[in-house]
Design a protein around this motif. Structure first.
Motif, short mmCIF file in Angstrom:
data_model
loop_
_atom_site.label_atom_id
_atom_site.label_comp_id
_atom_site.label_asym_id
_atom_site.label_seq_id
_atom_site.Cartn_x
_atom_site.Cartn_y
_atom_site.Cartn_z
N ASN A 210 0.82 -1.21 0.00
CA ASN A 210 0.00 0.00 0.00
C ASN A 210 0.86 1.26 0.00
N ARG A 211 1.91 1.21 0.81
CA ARG A 211 2.77 2.39 0.88
C ARG A 211 3.47 2.61 -0.45
N GLU B 211 2.28 1.86 -3.35
CA GLU B 211 1.34 2.46 -4.29
C GLU B 211 1.17 3.94 -4.04
N SER B 212 1.11 4.34 -2.77
CA SER B 212 0.91 5.76 -2.51
C SER B 212 2.15 6.55 -2.89
N SER C 43 -3.92 -1.14 -8.72
CA SER C 43 -4.56 -2.41 -8.39
C SER C 43 -3.92 -3.55 -9.17
N LYS D 277 -0.73 -4.41 -7.26
CA LYS D 277 -1.00 -5.10 -5.99
C LYS D 277 -1.45 -6.53 -6.24
#
Lengths: 92, 168
Positions: free
Chosen positions: A60-61, A63-64, B84, B87
Protein backbone atom coordinates in the motif's frame (compact mmCIF):
# COMPACT_ATOMS: atom_id res chain seq x y z
CA UNK A 1 24.57 0.29 -3.77
CA UNK A 2 22.76 2.63 -1.49
CA UNK A 3 20.10 0.46 0.10
CA UNK A 4 17.94 2.08 2.73
CA UNK A 5 16.45 -0.11 5.41
CA UNK A 6 13.46 1.86 6.64
CA UNK A 7 10.53 2.78 4.43
CA UNK A 8 10.00 6.13 6.08
CA UNK A 9 13.56 7.17 5.37
CA UNK A 10 13.34 5.93 1.82
CA UNK A 11 10.19 7.88 1.15
CA UNK A 12 11.62 11.11 2.48
CA UNK A 13 14.87 10.68 0.63
CA UNK A 14 12.94 9.98 -2.58
CA UNK A 15 10.86 13.12 -2.31
CA UNK A 16 13.89 15.24 -1.53
CA UNK A 17 15.81 13.79 -4.45
CA UNK A 18 12.94 14.42 -6.80
CA UNK A 19 12.50 17.97 -5.62
CA UNK A 20 16.15 18.61 -6.30
CA UNK A 21 16.24 17.58 -9.96
CA UNK A 22 12.76 16.80 -11.28
CA UNK A 23 13.84 16.63 -14.89
CA UNK A 24 16.57 14.08 -14.46
CA UNK A 25 15.21 11.83 -11.75
CA UNK A 26 13.78 8.48 -12.69
CA UNK A 27 12.01 6.00 -10.50
CA UNK A 28 12.51 2.33 -11.37
CA UNK A 29 10.82 -0.75 -10.03
CA UNK A 30 12.18 -4.25 -10.43
CA UNK A 31 10.03 -7.24 -9.70
CA UNK A 32 11.24 -10.83 -9.60
CA UNK A 33 8.37 -13.16 -9.11
CA UNK A 34 10.45 -16.32 -8.84
CA UNK A 35 12.29 -14.82 -5.91
CA UNK A 36 9.48 -12.73 -4.53
CA UNK A 37 11.69 -9.68 -4.43
CA UNK A 38 10.68 -6.08 -5.09
CA UNK A 39 13.35 -3.42 -5.52
CA UNK A 40 12.68 0.30 -5.85
CA UNK A 41 15.33 2.60 -7.20
CA UNK A 42 15.35 6.38 -7.45
CA UNK A 43 18.24 8.05 -9.16
CA UNK A 44 19.14 11.37 -10.69
CA UNK A 45 22.30 9.94 -12.23
CA UNK A 46 24.35 11.41 -9.39
CA UNK A 47 22.86 9.88 -6.29
CA UNK A 48 20.97 6.61 -6.20
CA UNK A 49 18.75 5.24 -3.50
CA UNK A 50 17.32 1.76 -3.38
CA UNK A 51 14.87 -0.16 -1.27
CA UNK A 52 14.32 -3.90 -1.42
CA UNK A 53 11.74 -6.06 0.23
CA UNK A 54 10.36 -9.57 0.24
CA UNK A 55 7.26 -8.79 2.25
CA UNK A 56 3.87 -7.67 1.08
CA UNK A 57 3.20 -5.21 3.90
CA UNK A 58 4.75 -2.41 1.86
CA UNK A 59 2.39 -2.73 -1.08
CA UNK A 60 0.00 0.00 0.00
CA UNK A 61 2.77 2.39 0.88
CA UNK A 62 4.48 1.58 -2.39
CA UNK A 63 1.34 2.46 -4.29
CA UNK A 64 0.91 5.76 -2.51
CA UNK A 65 4.55 6.62 -3.14
CA UNK A 66 4.00 5.79 -6.81
CA UNK A 67 1.09 8.14 -6.99
CA UNK A 68 2.86 10.99 -5.27
CA UNK A 69 5.92 10.66 -7.50
CA UNK A 70 3.89 10.50 -10.69
CA UNK A 71 1.97 13.56 -9.64
CA UNK A 72 5.21 15.41 -9.07
CA UNK A 73 6.48 14.29 -12.44
CA UNK A 74 3.47 15.71 -14.15
CA UNK A 75 3.74 18.91 -12.18
CA UNK A 76 0.06 19.44 -12.23
CA UNK A 77 -1.12 22.98 -11.92
CA UNK A 78 -4.80 23.65 -11.29
CA UNK A 79 -6.17 25.57 -14.25
CA UNK A 80 -6.77 29.22 -13.46
CA UNK A 81 -10.52 29.73 -13.58
CA UNK A 82 -11.52 32.40 -16.11
CA UNK A 83 -12.78 35.43 -14.23
CA UNK A 84 -16.58 35.71 -14.37
CA UNK A 85 -16.34 39.40 -15.37
CA UNK A 86 -14.71 38.69 -18.74
CA UNK A 87 -17.07 35.82 -19.61
CA UNK A 88 -20.08 38.02 -18.84
CA UNK A 89 -18.64 40.78 -20.95
CA UNK A 90 -18.16 38.42 -23.93
CA UNK A 91 -21.80 37.35 -23.67
CA UNK A 92 -22.96 40.96 -24.02
CA UNK B 1 10.52 1.10 -27.89
CA UNK B 2 6.91 0.58 -28.69
CA UNK B 3 4.63 3.41 -27.64
CA UNK B 4 1.09 2.38 -26.81
CA UNK B 5 -1.88 4.05 -25.21
CA UNK B 6 -2.71 3.66 -21.53
CA UNK B 7 -5.27 0.87 -21.78
CA UNK B 8 -3.19 -1.28 -24.09
CA UNK B 9 -0.26 -0.67 -21.79
CA UNK B 10 -2.14 -1.97 -18.78
CA UNK B 11 -3.37 -5.01 -20.65
CA UNK B 12 0.09 -5.89 -21.93
CA UNK B 13 1.58 -5.30 -18.50
CA UNK B 14 -0.90 -7.73 -16.99
CA UNK B 15 0.06 -10.34 -19.57
CA UNK B 16 3.73 -9.75 -18.88
CA UNK B 17 3.23 -10.28 -15.16
CA UNK B 18 1.53 -13.59 -15.85
CA UNK B 19 4.29 -14.66 -18.18
CA UNK B 20 7.04 -13.90 -15.68
CA UNK B 21 5.40 -15.59 -12.74
CA UNK B 22 7.91 -18.36 -12.32
CA UNK B 23 10.84 -17.11 -14.26
CA UNK B 24 12.05 -13.71 -15.31
CA UNK B 25 11.90 -10.12 -14.17
CA UNK B 26 9.80 -7.05 -14.86
CA UNK B 27 11.40 -3.60 -14.87
CA UNK B 28 9.19 -0.53 -14.65
CA UNK B 29 10.59 2.96 -15.06
CA UNK B 30 8.76 6.24 -14.42
CA UNK B 31 10.14 9.53 -15.51
CA UNK B 32 9.02 12.99 -16.44
CA UNK B 33 8.86 13.37 -20.21
CA UNK B 34 10.95 16.39 -21.13
CA UNK B 35 11.53 15.36 -24.74
CA UNK B 36 10.01 17.94 -27.04
CA UNK B 37 10.41 16.52 -30.51
CA UNK B 38 14.13 16.61 -31.18
CA UNK B 39 15.36 20.16 -31.15
CA UNK B 40 17.14 21.61 -28.18
CA UNK B 41 14.64 23.14 -25.82
CA UNK B 42 14.93 26.81 -24.99
CA UNK B 43 14.46 27.17 -21.28
CA UNK B 44 12.56 30.42 -21.48
CA UNK B 45 9.31 28.86 -20.43
CA UNK B 46 8.31 28.98 -16.84
CA UNK B 47 9.57 25.63 -15.63
CA UNK B 48 7.55 25.57 -12.48
CA UNK B 49 4.24 26.09 -14.24
CA UNK B 50 4.66 23.75 -17.14
CA UNK B 51 2.79 20.49 -17.09
CA UNK B 52 4.52 17.37 -18.26
CA UNK B 53 3.57 13.91 -19.31
CA UNK B 54 4.68 10.97 -17.29
CA UNK B 55 6.62 8.36 -19.21
CA UNK B 56 6.24 4.80 -18.03
CA UNK B 57 8.42 2.14 -19.59
CA UNK B 58 8.28 -1.62 -19.13
CA UNK B 59 10.77 -4.27 -20.09
CA UNK B 60 11.45 -7.85 -19.23
CA UNK B 61 15.15 -7.61 -19.94
CA UNK B 62 14.83 -9.70 -23.06
CA UNK B 63 12.65 -9.04 -26.03
CA UNK B 64 9.64 -7.29 -24.60
CA UNK B 65 9.65 -3.55 -24.18
CA UNK B 66 6.89 -0.99 -24.44
CA UNK B 67 5.99 2.35 -22.99
CA UNK B 68 3.18 4.80 -22.52
CA UNK B 69 2.67 8.49 -21.84
CA UNK B 70 0.32 9.42 -19.04
CA UNK B 71 -1.35 12.79 -19.30
CA UNK B 72 -2.17 14.89 -16.29
CA UNK B 73 -5.90 14.46 -16.75
CA UNK B 74 -5.64 10.69 -17.03
CA UNK B 75 -3.40 10.20 -14.05
CA UNK B 76 -6.01 9.33 -11.45
CA UNK B 77 -7.74 6.82 -13.69
CA UNK B 78 -4.47 5.33 -14.84
CA UNK B 79 -3.10 5.11 -11.35
CA UNK B 80 -6.22 3.42 -10.00
CA UNK B 81 -5.93 0.67 -12.59
CA UNK B 82 -2.13 0.58 -12.42
CA UNK B 83 -2.03 0.37 -8.63
CA UNK B 84 -4.56 -2.41 -8.39
CA UNK B 85 -2.78 -4.32 -11.17
CA UNK B 86 0.51 -4.10 -9.31
CA UNK B 87 -1.00 -5.10 -5.99
CA UNK B 88 -2.70 -8.08 -7.59
CA UNK B 89 0.42 -9.22 -9.42
CA UNK B 90 2.90 -9.10 -6.57
CA UNK B 91 1.57 -12.33 -5.17
CA UNK B 92 4.77 -14.07 -4.19
CA UNK B 93 5.70 -11.50 -1.56
CA UNK B 94 5.74 -12.93 1.91
CA UNK B 95 2.86 -12.01 4.12
CA UNK B 96 3.32 -10.31 7.45
CA UNK B 97 5.09 -12.90 9.56
CA UNK B 98 4.22 -12.08 13.15
CA UNK B 99 6.27 -14.99 14.44
CA UNK B 100 9.43 -13.89 12.66
CA UNK B 101 8.96 -10.30 13.69
CA UNK B 102 8.56 -11.37 17.29
CA UNK B 103 11.66 -13.52 17.09
CA UNK B 104 13.66 -10.65 15.62
CA UNK B 105 12.43 -8.28 18.32
CA UNK B 106 13.36 -10.77 21.03
CA UNK B 107 16.83 -11.31 19.59
CA UNK B 108 17.44 -7.58 19.45
CA UNK B 109 16.27 -7.17 23.04
CA UNK B 110 18.53 -9.98 24.21
CA UNK B 111 21.50 -8.49 22.45
CA UNK B 112 20.87 -5.13 24.04
CA UNK B 113 20.61 -6.74 27.45
CA UNK B 114 23.89 -8.55 27.03
CA UNK B 115 25.62 -5.34 26.05
CA UNK B 116 24.30 -3.59 29.10
CA UNK B 117 25.50 -6.08 31.71
CA UNK B 118 29.23 -6.01 32.35
CA UNK B 119 31.26 -9.20 32.37
CA UNK B 120 32.48 -10.10 35.83
CA UNK B 121 36.04 -11.40 35.88
CA UNK B 122 36.73 -13.36 38.96
CA UNK B 123 38.61 -16.56 39.63
CA UNK B 124 42.03 -17.86 40.47
CA UNK B 125 45.03 -16.86 38.40
CA UNK B 126 46.61 -20.27 38.57
CA UNK B 127 45.26 -23.71 39.21
CA UNK B 128 41.81 -25.11 38.70
CA UNK B 129 39.72 -22.20 37.42
CA UNK B 130 42.36 -20.49 35.26
CA UNK B 131 40.87 -21.29 31.84
CA UNK B 132 37.49 -20.07 33.00
CA UNK B 133 38.96 -16.77 34.08
CA UNK B 134 40.77 -16.43 30.76
CA UNK B 135 37.49 -16.94 28.93
CA UNK B 136 35.90 -14.22 31.02
CA UNK B 137 38.73 -11.85 30.18
CA UNK B 138 38.25 -12.54 26.47
CA UNK B 139 34.52 -12.01 26.75
CA UNK B 140 35.08 -8.68 28.47
CA UNK B 141 37.36 -7.53 25.64
CA UNK B 142 34.79 -8.59 23.05
CA UNK B 143 32.11 -6.67 24.89
CA UNK B 144 34.26 -3.55 24.88
CA UNK B 145 34.87 -3.84 21.15
CA UNK B 146 31.16 -4.37 20.48
CA UNK B 147 30.26 -1.31 22.56
CA UNK B 148 32.72 0.82 20.63
CA UNK B 149 31.32 -0.37 17.31
CA UNK B 150 27.80 0.40 18.44
CA UNK B 151 28.84 3.88 19.56
CA UNK B 152 30.49 4.53 16.19
CA UNK B 153 27.37 3.42 14.34
CA UNK B 154 25.25 5.76 16.41
CA UNK B 155 27.59 8.62 15.58
CA UNK B 156 27.54 7.81 11.91
CA UNK B 157 23.74 7.71 11.97
CA UNK B 158 23.32 11.05 13.68
CA UNK B 159 25.87 12.59 11.35
CA UNK B 160 24.28 11.15 8.23
CA UNK B 161 20.69 11.96 9.10
CA UNK B 162 20.92 15.74 8.86
CA UNK B 163 23.43 15.47 6.03
CA UNK B 164 21.15 13.27 3.97
CA UNK B 165 18.78 16.19 3.59
CA UNK B 166 21.52 18.28 2.05
CA UNK B 167 22.83 15.88 -0.59
CA UNK B 168 25.76 16.84 -2.78
Amino acid sequence: MVYIASWQEYQEAAEILYAKSPNKTRYCVKWRSSEGKLVLKITDDTTCIKFKTYSSIFLNRFESLNLSLMQKMQNRRPDPTPSPATSKASRH
Amino acid sequence: MQLVDNNTFLRRLEKLFEATKDKGTVWLTHKRLTYEGGDAVMHNEDESNKEYLCLVRVTDGKKTQFSTHVKSADLMKFHAAYGSLLKASFTTLRKRDKKREKQRAEQAARRKQRMAEPVVIKGPKRGNGRKKKQRQVKAALKLEAAKERAAKREEAKTKQAPRGAVCT
